[in-house]
Design an enzyme around this catalytic site. Sequence first.
Site, PDB file in Angstrom:
ATOM      1  N   LYS A 122       0.802  -1.265   0.076  1.00 41.87           N
ATOM      2  CA  LYS A 122      -0.113   0.122  -0.007  1.00 41.87           C
ATOM      3  C   LYS A 122       0.836   1.188  -0.053  1.00 41.87           C
ATOM      4  CE  LYS A 122      -4.244  -1.645   1.758  1.00 41.87           C
ATOM      5  NZ  LYS A 122      -5.746  -1.643   2.485  1.00 41.87           N
ATOM      6  N   LYS A 204      -5.340 -12.766  -9.294  1.00 44.06           N
ATOM      7  CA  LYS A 204      -6.376 -12.629  -8.604  1.00 44.06           C
ATOM      8  C   LYS A 204      -7.373 -11.581  -9.327  1.00 44.06           C
ATOM      9  CE  LYS A 204      -7.652 -11.793  -4.057  1.00 44.06           C
ATOM     10  NZ  LYS A 204      -7.300 -11.569  -2.546  1.00 44.06           N
ATOM     11  N   LYS A 207     -11.029  -5.783  -7.488  1.00 41.61           N
ATOM     12  CA  LYS A 207     -11.438  -4.488  -8.269  1.00 41.61           C
ATOM     13  C   LYS A 207     -10.444  -3.450  -8.419  1.00 41.61           C
ATOM     14  CE  LYS A 207     -12.150  -3.152  -3.568  1.00 41.61           C
ATOM     15  NZ  LYS A 207     -12.932  -3.524  -2.324  1.00 41.61           N
TER      16      LYS A 207
END
Length: 339
Positions: A122, A204, A207
């Site tokens: 992140k 994977k 979104k």
Amino acid sequence: METNIQAEPKKRILSGIQPSGALTLGNYVGALRNWVQLQKEEQYESYYMIADLHSITVRQEPKDLRKNCMDLLALFLACGLDGEKEPIFFQSHIPAHTQLGWVLDCNTYMGELSRMTQFKDKSRKHADNINAGLFTYPSLMAADILLYQADLVPVGKDQKQHLELTRDLAVRFNNAYSDTFKVPEPYIPKVGAKIMSLQEPTQKMSKSDPNENSYILLLDPIDKIVKKIKRAVTDSEARVCLGEGKEGVENLMSIYSAMTGKTMDEITAEFDGKGYGDFKAAVAEAVVEVLRPIQEKHADLMKNKDYLESIYRKGAEMANYTARKTISKVYRKVGFIQP
Ligand code: TRP
């Protein structure tokens, strides 16, 4: 010592999802659907949380956050979670999360937090906002879990490292201040097909993928879902079966399997001699059959704000009751004067 006159106490389950955007079919198959299943099993008691405190570690537009929170609550219910009997709640409604979060912060080492892969990921993605909350995210997550003395925490692989840290913190606190927290176990569902990207089936389904054809959102309009499945990447062999270089087909087979309960062998037999056109049409139909009723329920619930409010209020009341017991014990053990 309290004596336990009941039979086996129920094992407690806690899990949460961040309200930071729409959920994908992958979230449904990998998390929500299993939660619903677990809640139906009598041996568990479950707490399901919308992790709004966690979501602001990344900048959120307040209006969108509010909408996402209500959407997620309605989705929990639309997918079949029961918020009348057991708590479904917003993390921010329970002050003890931040209270215990602080105590755990003071018992977590910088080195431990620096090793967290989600923090590293992140920080890379949001290089302009590497805030302290993002860094201490895992000790708040540990607080979420330890507050409720959870036995089992259903999580995806990406959260396993956080759960390991939670266990370490529980043991560390118990050793320093005497037995206080249950040491939780991760709960990785037995059958949980991993749903991959429709465009790059080695990754994977996510979104945050810039290509929106790569994922199916639970609230995508039906025609869009059908289109996305029709556009999914396959291969030039035109055979519905597993095999090298057939990750795209395998992913569609997994989706079909997750929707219908059929095994890979059954699916191979069903589409023997048929082309990808027929196969994709069947996959699309199966997905729509599962998602349509969820979408309808969701739309109904979103029109009934009073009901949603009654659910999260009741959830907060139940969650607070348990959380307060733990935090007052913790405050006493670390040496704070009782107010
Ligand atoms: N960190 C989790 C995620 O991003 C969400 C979460 C917050 C959570 N608190 C939790 C999951 C406690 C399980 C238990 O997916």
